[in-house]
Design a protein around this motif. Sequence first.
Motif, mmCIF file in Angstrom:
data_model
loop_
_atom_site.group_PDB
_atom_site.id
_atom_site.type_symbol
_atom_site.label_atom_id
_atom_site.label_comp_id
_atom_site.label_asym_id
_atom_site.label_seq_id
_atom_site.Cartn_x
_atom_site.Cartn_y
_atom_site.Cartn_z
ATOM 1 N N MET A 50 0.866 -1.256 -0.006
ATOM 2 C CA MET A 50 -0.128 -0.014 -0.091
ATOM 3 C C MET A 50 0.808 1.296 -0.087
ATOM 4 O O MET A 50 0.536 2.270 -0.680
ATOM 5 C CB MET A 50 -0.999 0.058 1.172
ATOM 6 N N TRP A 51 1.822 1.185 0.673
ATOM 7 C CA TRP A 51 2.752 2.572 0.898
ATOM 8 C C TRP A 51 3.550 2.553 -0.310
ATOM 9 O O TRP A 51 3.784 1.801 -0.972
ATOM 10 C CB TRP A 51 3.656 2.233 2.316
ATOM 11 N N GLU A 52 4.390 3.933 -0.325
ATOM 12 C CA GLU A 52 5.638 4.011 -1.307
ATOM 13 C C GLU A 52 6.755 3.170 -0.796
ATOM 14 O O GLU A 52 6.747 2.660 0.083
ATOM 15 C CB GLU A 52 5.966 5.714 -1.375
ATOM 16 N N PRO A 53 7.431 2.808 -1.756
ATOM 17 C CA PRO A 53 7.499 3.138 -3.329
ATOM 18 C C PRO A 53 6.624 2.548 -4.254
ATOM 19 O O PRO A 53 6.609 2.809 -5.480
ATOM 20 C CB PRO A 53 8.966 3.047 -3.881
ATOM 21 N N ARG A 54 5.810 1.492 -3.827
ATOM 22 C CA ARG A 54 5.001 0.710 -4.537
ATOM 23 C C ARG A 54 3.508 1.315 -4.736
ATOM 24 O O ARG A 54 2.470 1.092 -5.704
ATOM 25 C CB ARG A 54 4.650 -0.847 -4.357
ATOM 26 N N GLY A 55 3.107 2.185 -3.675
ATOM 27 C CA GLY A 55 1.680 2.674 -3.654
ATOM 28 C C GLY A 55 1.875 4.175 -3.193
ATOM 29 O O GLY A 55 2.731 4.686 -3.775
ATOM 30 N N HIS A 56 0.710 4.623 -2.343
ATOM 31 C CA HIS A 56 0.802 5.955 -2.207
ATOM 32 C C HIS A 56 -0.020 6.092 -0.894
ATOM 33 O O HIS A 56 -0.785 5.095 -0.494
ATOM 34 C CB HIS A 56 0.304 6.887 -3.279
ATOM 35 N N PHE A 57 -0.261 7.332 -0.607
ATOM 36 C CA PHE A 57 -0.884 7.482 0.705
ATOM 37 C C PHE A 57 -2.559 7.295 0.558
ATOM 38 O O PHE A 57 -2.936 6.681 1.626
ATOM 39 C CB PHE A 57 -1.014 9.244 1.117
ATOM 40 N N ASP A 58 -2.932 7.322 -0.401
ATOM 41 C CA ASP A 58 -4.452 6.880 -0.910
ATOM 42 C C ASP A 58 -4.618 5.650 -1.397
ATOM 43 O O ASP A 58 -5.541 5.369 -1.968
ATOM 44 C CB ASP A 58 -5.163 8.184 -1.748
ATOM 45 N N MET A 59 -3.578 4.581 -1.432
ATOM 46 C CA MET A 59 -3.826 3.440 -2.262
ATOM 47 C C MET A 59 -4.607 2.781 -1.332
ATOM 48 O O MET A 59 -4.781 2.628 -0.095
ATOM 49 C CB MET A 59 -2.394 2.657 -2.260
ATOM 50 N N PHE A 60 -5.458 1.820 -2.035
ATOM 51 C CA PHE A 60 -6.366 0.778 -1.424
ATOM 52 C C PHE A 60 -6.361 -0.487 -2.066
ATOM 53 O O PHE A 60 -6.188 -0.544 -3.406
ATOM 54 C CB PHE A 60 -7.965 1.462 -1.558
ATOM 55 N N GLY A 61 -6.717 -1.610 -1.129
ATOM 56 C CA GLY A 61 -6.305 -2.736 -1.850
ATOM 57 C C GLY A 61 -7.125 -4.039 -1.288
ATOM 58 O O GLY A 61 -8.019 -3.847 -0.257
ATOM 59 N N ALA A 62 -7.000 -5.034 -1.459
ATOM 60 C CA ALA A 62 -7.608 -6.306 -1.080
ATOM 61 C C ALA A 62 -6.833 -7.640 -1.091
ATOM 62 O O ALA A 62 -6.075 -8.048 -2.157
ATOM 63 C CB ALA A 62 -8.908 -6.619 -2.148
ATOM 64 N N ILE A 63 -7.130 -8.464 -0.181
ATOM 65 C CA ILE A 63 -6.406 -9.763 0.073
ATOM 66 C C ILE A 63 -7.791 -10.481 -0.208
ATOM 67 O O ILE A 63 -8.761 -10.553 0.636
ATOM 68 C CB ILE A 63 -5.853 -10.050 1.380
ATOM 69 N N LEU A 64 -7.577 -11.723 -1.135
ATOM 70 C CA LEU A 64 -8.662 -12.658 -1.440
ATOM 71 C C LEU A 64 -8.508 -13.813 -0.333
ATOM 72 O O LEU A 64 -7.285 -14.386 -0.366
ATOM 73 C CB LEU A 64 -8.757 -13.023 -2.818
ATOM 74 N N VAL A 65 -9.319 -14.299 0.360
ATOM 75 C CA VAL A 65 -9.325 -15.361 1.247
ATOM 76 C C VAL A 65 -10.489 -16.456 1.047
ATOM 77 O O VAL A 65 -11.474 -16.059 0.668
ATOM 78 C CB VAL A 65 -9.210 -14.884 2.807
ATOM 79 N N PRO A 66 -10.259 -17.695 1.332
ATOM 80 C CA PRO A 66 -11.444 -18.481 1.736
ATOM 81 C C PRO A 66 -12.476 -17.938 2.302
ATOM 82 O O PRO A 66 -12.400 -17.514 3.799
ATOM 83 C CB PRO A 66 -10.905 -19.959 1.914
ATOM 84 N N PRO A 67 -13.759 -18.221 1.985
ATOM 85 C CA PRO A 67 -14.804 -17.574 3.026
ATOM 86 C C PRO A 67 -15.019 -18.618 4.148
ATOM 87 O O PRO A 67 -14.816 -19.702 3.901
ATOM 88 C CB PRO A 67 -15.867 -17.534 2.226
ATOM 89 N N ASP A 68 -15.531 -17.974 5.323
ATOM 90 C CA ASP A 68 -16.323 -18.939 5.971
ATOM 91 C C ASP A 68 -17.810 -18.867 6.391
ATOM 92 O O ASP A 68 -18.293 -19.642 6.988
ATOM 93 C CB ASP A 68 -15.674 -18.592 7.551
#
Length: 333
Positions: A50-68
Amino acid sequence: MATYITTEMHTGGEPFRIIEKGYPEIPGDTILDKINYLKREYDHPRKLIMWEPRGHFDMFGAILVPPDHPEADIGVIFINNEGYSPMCGHGVISLGRYMVDKGIVKNLTIPETVVRIQCPCGLVEARVQYDGKKSGAVSFLSVPAFLYAKDVSVDVPEYGKIVVDISFGGGFFALVPASQFNMEIKSSASKIRAAVGTTLEQLRKDCKVEHPDYSDLSYMYAAIITDGKDEYSEKVTANCCVFADRMLDRSPCGSGVTSRIAQQFGRGLIKLGQTRTFESITGATFKAKPVKSVKCGDYDAVIVEVSGNGYYTGTSTFSLEEDDIIGRGFLLS
């Protein structure tokens, strides 16, 4: 050398980075258990991605996981500059398309395919337009949303007394008209970030919230500045959401407009089936409407339908060399 592979998307200009490879299996019986584990033991990949140098202050993301949840097609952990989000409407909109296009949902139907996504706040049903070749617009049905508190006063440094409504739309949101800051809703992003961010931080200190079912959701997640046009109208209404560590949402904010509909419904300003259009600072729009009255604990709640469009922007492969200290992540606000 650590390596992470992602698909990059955006909804209304708000980034959505889907992490496909790089995370190990995350311990925990439920999604909330997995989030608590990540907070305690394994938070460093979030900062790296999420953070620099790959992202930035306003970056948003998701980790996909098996549901329960037995009805869910996928589980998702939303990540931001500060930590982990309880819900993300713009993310659900992009993720709905992704689930169809990647073949994760096996039962593809025309003209729309149902995708059931287990978010930290609960099960969310998305409907993805699909013509047999290409996915399109996405709508989703929210978890029970409700007006939590009316006319809450808070003394905000540099801004004085500010009065907000607090509404739950997947997370707890404070809702405040721009006029209370003597601002226009189309003010500069830096002014909005300062005013709404300071208000949110003060509310977190002064105002305790409690979800009737899930203690892990009992915190003030975000604040939304609005144009004050809460009475039902077919005309566009504008808002801007500040969340996590003063992140500024480029989209109208899916869970935010859910909270606004819940507020308006709770105040008797909108009826079931009436659709409103919400505009963000980028000019992007979501449509939303209350579709069903329900209860959430003792609160009169509503299910809200939100619709919008997500788009692909590319793919990424990120790596970290062992001796790269700065590359582990840093933020410049």
